[in-house]
Design a protein around this motif. Structure first.
Motif, mmCIF file in Angstrom:
data_model
loop_
_atom_site.group_PDB
_atom_site.id
_atom_site.type_symbol
_atom_site.label_atom_id
_atom_site.label_comp_id
_atom_site.label_asym_id
_atom_site.label_seq_id
_atom_site.Cartn_x
_atom_site.Cartn_y
_atom_site.Cartn_z
ATOM 1 N N LEU A 133 0.846 -1.181 0.044
ATOM 2 C CA LEU A 133 0.193 -0.040 -0.197
ATOM 3 C C LEU A 133 0.931 1.077 0.078
ATOM 4 O O LEU A 133 1.483 1.621 1.081
ATOM 5 N N GLN A 134 0.926 1.893 -0.985
ATOM 6 C CA GLN A 134 1.738 3.163 -1.186
ATOM 7 C C GLN A 134 1.195 4.353 -1.105
ATOM 8 O O GLN A 134 -0.028 4.567 -1.591
ATOM 9 N N THR A 135 1.524 4.981 -0.128
ATOM 10 C CA THR A 135 0.619 6.325 0.229
ATOM 11 C C THR A 135 1.537 7.556 0.383
ATOM 12 O O THR A 135 2.648 7.221 0.201
ATOM 13 N N VAL A 136 0.931 8.550 0.492
ATOM 14 C CA VAL A 136 1.513 10.032 0.763
ATOM 15 C C VAL A 136 2.327 10.057 1.963
ATOM 16 O O VAL A 136 3.064 10.804 2.077
ATOM 17 N N PHE A 137 1.813 9.169 2.965
ATOM 18 C CA PHE A 137 2.479 8.883 4.155
ATOM 19 C C PHE A 137 3.566 7.913 4.344
ATOM 20 O O PHE A 137 4.288 7.804 5.256
ATOM 21 N N GLY A 138 3.782 7.180 3.355
ATOM 22 C CA GLY A 138 4.837 6.228 3.122
ATOM 23 C C GLY A 138 4.037 4.736 2.803
ATOM 24 O O GLY A 138 2.899 4.802 2.425
ATOM 25 N N THR A 139 4.726 3.767 2.804
ATOM 26 C CA THR A 139 4.464 2.417 2.172
ATOM 27 C C THR A 139 4.281 1.415 3.387
ATOM 28 O O THR A 139 5.001 1.371 4.330
ATOM 29 N N ARG A 143 0.151 -8.519 3.748
ATOM 30 C CA ARG A 143 -0.088 -9.891 3.530
ATOM 31 C C ARG A 143 -1.651 -10.367 3.760
ATOM 32 O O ARG A 143 -2.129 -9.696 4.395
ATOM 33 N N PRO A 144 -1.583 -11.747 3.547
ATOM 34 C CA PRO A 144 -3.219 -12.244 3.895
ATOM 35 C C PRO A 144 -3.409 -12.015 5.600
ATOM 36 O O PRO A 144 -2.541 -12.345 6.398
ATOM 37 N N GLY A 145 -4.651 -11.417 5.769
ATOM 38 C CA GLY A 145 -5.137 -11.356 7.193
ATOM 39 C C GLY A 145 -5.075 -9.924 7.543
ATOM 40 O O GLY A 145 -5.616 -9.521 8.684
ATOM 41 N N ASP A 146 -4.341 -9.008 6.653
ATOM 42 C CA ASP A 146 -4.354 -7.649 7.095
ATOM 43 C C ASP A 146 -5.460 -7.033 6.893
ATOM 44 O O ASP A 146 -6.060 -6.947 6.002
ATOM 45 N N TYR A 147 -5.781 -6.159 7.854
ATOM 46 C CA TYR A 147 -6.808 -4.895 7.863
ATOM 47 C C TYR A 147 -5.914 -3.781 7.499
ATOM 48 O O TYR A 147 -5.007 -3.446 8.093
ATOM 49 N N LEU A 148 -6.323 -3.133 6.175
ATOM 50 C CA LEU A 148 -5.470 -1.980 5.682
ATOM 51 C C LEU A 148 -6.572 -0.788 6.017
ATOM 52 O O LEU A 148 -7.531 -0.803 5.542
ATOM 53 N N VAL A 149 -6.193 0.128 7.018
ATOM 54 C CA VAL A 149 -6.991 1.446 7.323
ATOM 55 C C VAL A 149 -6.466 2.495 6.643
ATOM 56 O O VAL A 149 -5.277 3.031 6.948
ATOM 57 N N ILE A 150 -7.363 3.024 5.715
ATOM 58 C CA ILE A 150 -6.969 4.195 4.837
ATOM 59 C C ILE A 150 -7.887 5.217 5.268
ATOM 60 O O ILE A 150 -9.016 5.507 4.949
ATOM 61 N N PRO A 151 -7.340 6.342 6.019
ATOM 62 C CA PRO A 151 -8.210 7.427 6.226
ATOM 63 C C PRO A 151 -8.639 8.389 4.918
ATOM 64 O O PRO A 151 -7.911 8.282 4.009
ATOM 65 N N ILE A 152 -9.470 8.988 5.355
ATOM 66 C CA ILE A 152 -10.305 9.891 4.373
ATOM 67 C C ILE A 152 -9.192 10.922 3.778
ATOM 68 O O ILE A 152 -8.488 11.569 4.427
ATOM 69 N N ARG A 157 -1.980 4.252 -3.965
ATOM 70 C CA ARG A 157 -2.227 3.158 -4.715
ATOM 71 C C ARG A 157 -1.714 1.949 -4.123
ATOM 72 O O ARG A 157 -1.029 1.749 -3.159
ATOM 73 N N ILE A 158 -2.418 0.791 -4.596
ATOM 74 C CA ILE A 158 -2.169 -0.474 -4.001
ATOM 75 C C ILE A 158 -1.403 -1.591 -5.341
ATOM 76 O O ILE A 158 -1.817 -1.224 -6.276
ATOM 77 N N VAL A 159 -0.241 -1.874 -4.818
ATOM 78 C CA VAL A 159 0.686 -2.652 -5.987
ATOM 79 C C VAL A 159 0.710 -3.924 -5.420
ATOM 80 O O VAL A 159 1.584 -4.369 -4.519
ATOM 81 N N PRO A 160 -0.209 -4.881 -5.813
ATOM 82 C CA PRO A 160 -0.009 -6.275 -5.593
ATOM 83 C C PRO A 160 1.383 -6.997 -5.993
ATOM 84 O O PRO A 160 1.912 -6.751 -7.352
ATOM 85 N N ALA A 161 1.989 -7.717 -5.255
ATOM 86 C CA ALA A 161 3.280 -8.496 -5.727
ATOM 87 C C ALA A 161 2.552 -9.978 -6.354
ATOM 88 O O ALA A 161 3.478 -10.487 -6.798
ATOM 89 N N ASP A 162 1.549 -10.409 -6.072
ATOM 90 C CA ASP A 162 1.009 -11.737 -6.617
ATOM 91 C C ASP A 162 -0.040 -11.451 -7.720
ATOM 92 O O ASP A 162 -0.680 -10.446 -7.614
ATOM 93 N N GLU A 163 -0.158 -12.553 -8.546
ATOM 94 C CA GLU A 163 -1.115 -12.614 -9.577
ATOM 95 C C GLU A 163 -2.417 -12.858 -9.087
ATOM 96 O O GLU A 163 -3.427 -12.225 -9.504
ATOM 97 N N LYS A 164 -2.512 -13.727 -7.682
ATOM 98 C CA LYS A 164 -3.714 -13.884 -7.188
ATOM 99 C C LYS A 164 -4.073 -12.893 -6.043
ATOM 100 O O LYS A 164 -3.270 -12.991 -4.952
ATOM 101 N N SER A 165 -5.027 -11.960 -6.048
ATOM 102 C CA SER A 165 -5.119 -11.131 -4.767
ATOM 103 C C SER A 165 -6.673 -10.931 -4.599
ATOM 104 O O SER A 165 -7.596 -11.119 -5.634
ATOM 105 N N ARG A 166 -7.139 -10.889 -3.485
ATOM 106 C CA ARG A 166 -8.257 -10.705 -3.063
ATOM 107 C C ARG A 166 -8.611 -9.914 -1.915
ATOM 108 O O ARG A 166 -8.009 -10.271 -0.977
ATOM 109 N N PHE A 167 -9.507 -9.030 -2.170
ATOM 110 C CA PHE A 167 -9.842 -8.081 -1.027
ATOM 111 C C PHE A 167 -11.125 -8.140 -0.504
ATOM 112 O O PHE A 167 -12.030 -7.890 -1.413
ATOM 113 N N LEU A 168 -11.486 -7.805 0.440
ATOM 114 C CA LEU A 168 -12.854 -7.523 1.046
ATOM 115 C C LEU A 168 -12.778 -5.799 1.408
ATOM 116 O O LEU A 168 -12.049 -5.325 1.919
#
Length: 387
Positions: A133-139, A143-152, A157-168
């Motif tokens: 997760l590359q952001t204006v605040f840093g990177t 990995r699987p199981g992570d909650y990524l909390v992104i403030p308003i 931008r999101i840069v997947p390293a794997d071809e198989k990605s799935r997000f809720l």
């Protein structure tokens, strides 16, 4: 977030001169919530963030909800959804209301632009895949199981390293924070909280970009996405400090609260949003009263809709649900374990289930896309099976 962070270079005092090596000024930006009364951070850019070359309306992002004739429990098979798009355009929304929308994303394309949600905070739960997760605040590496909390208002931008990605995907109309009952008056997480500040992963490095060129930032505001063109890389921050920033929390670092008898769903709460909560169901020991029934009791959602996203394991109170299943149990009608699950739970000592729950206090609406992957027999799955 309730604790102060600082990355990169910042001046000794806010709102004072801060010069680049060439003698020109860095550009200070105060980024905060609730006007100037919420949490905030101060960022220092190489370029004025207001310096836009061109802007245009890019696309409508109105979600198409359907009117349903029946009030019923529903089951959606998200692994039946086709992959496609990038980590933003590939979001397929299934449920929502004016407070929150929920969907999944199975991206197959890279993001060749940056994104900013100007309507509210986002939580992306990583079901499959690794990346950054590359952001204006840093990177932040995820990995699987992570909650990524992104403030308003965070450019990312999101840069997947794997071809198989799935997000809720969970998008709110306001902020998403740790539960109030787990924080003291200073914002620190308390001893009885199921996670603490040590579990929270803040940006691990700040990559400052100074290159010129053509760069696009897409901004979502009120169900419309706008495109902004810049002559410089949007991640041009040399330093920042404050209380507002993205972070990661692994569901595997959530420590379950257990007891002698069955504990209610609030003990699993992980985040709170405007009129909704997010909970984590993780592997845990069962109740240890000698006559305990580990399976949950039947209960009525009188004032909330309950949504479960099944991640892994065998969910002990359900049958016929699979990895990636989403169940919706709406307010007004009771729900609980499937036939035989109560009896089967007696004497068991642990569960290996992994799931994310979204409880909303205003009714959720179902999208047309969700109906295309609905298990039509779910409402009747509580009927006794014929021998």
């Amino acid at each position: 977030m309730p604790f102060y962070q600082r990355m990169g270079e910042v001046p000794h005092k806010r709102h004072v001169t801060f010069f680049k090596p060439d003698g020109t000024l860095y550009r200070e930006q105060v980024m905060g919530t609730k006007g100037f009364s919420g949490i905030q951070s101060i960022l220092y850019h190489h370029n004025p963030p207001t310096q836009v070359r061109a802007t245009k309306k890019f696309a409508d992002r109105t979600i198409e909800y359907v009117t349903q004739e029946h009030l019923k429990h529903q089951h959606f098979l998200t692994f039946d959804l086709p992959p496609g798009g990038d980590p933003v355009t590939g979001r397929q929304y299934l449920l929502g209301n004016s407070d929150v929308v929920m969907g999944v994303c199975i991206p197959t394309e890279p993001m060749d632009y940056f994104y900013r949600n100007a309507d509210g905070d986002e939580v992306l739960f990583v079901h499959q895949g690794e990346g950054e997760l590359q952001t204006v605040f840093g990177t932040i590496a995820y990995r699987p199981g992570d909650y990524l909390v992104i403030p308003i208002g965070t450019t990312y931008r999101i840069v997947p390293a794997d071809e198989k990605s799935r997000f809720l995907v969970i998008e709110a109309s306001n902020e998403i924070v740790p539960p109030k009952r787990y924080r003291n008056e200073h914002g620190q997480l308390l001893e009885h909280s199921p996670f603490c500040e040590r579990d929270i992963r803040v940006p691990e490095r700040l990559d400052t970009h100074v290159e010129a060129g053509e760069f696009e930032v897409r901004v979502k505001r009120s169900d419309v996405i706008y495109s902004y063109q810049f002559d410089f890389h949007p991640l041009d921050v040399v330093g920042w400090d404050g209380y507002l920033y993205p972070y990661a929390l692994s569901i595997h670092d959530f420590e379950p609260i257990t007891g002698r008898i069955h504990q209610p769903p609030p003990v699993h709460q992980t985040f709170a949003g405007p009129n909704f909560v997010i909970c984590s169901f993780v592997p845990r020991l069962y109740d240890y009263h000698p006559q305990s029934i580990p399976a949950p009791y039947f209960h009525s959602n009188v004032e909330s809709d309950e949504v479960l996203y099944y991640v892994d394991g065998n969910f002990m109170s359900r049958k016929g649900v699979y990895e990636g299943s989403i169940t919706l149990h709406p307010m007004g009608i009771p729900h609980g374990p499937h036939p035989g699950k109560i009896e089967a739970s007696i004497g068991k000592t642990e569960t290996k289930e992994l799931a994310v729950m979204l409880d909303t206090f205003h009714p959720l609406h179902v999208t047309k896309q969700a109906l295309a992957i609905e298990d039509q027999g779910y409402m009747s799955s509580w009927l006794p099976t014929e021998s």
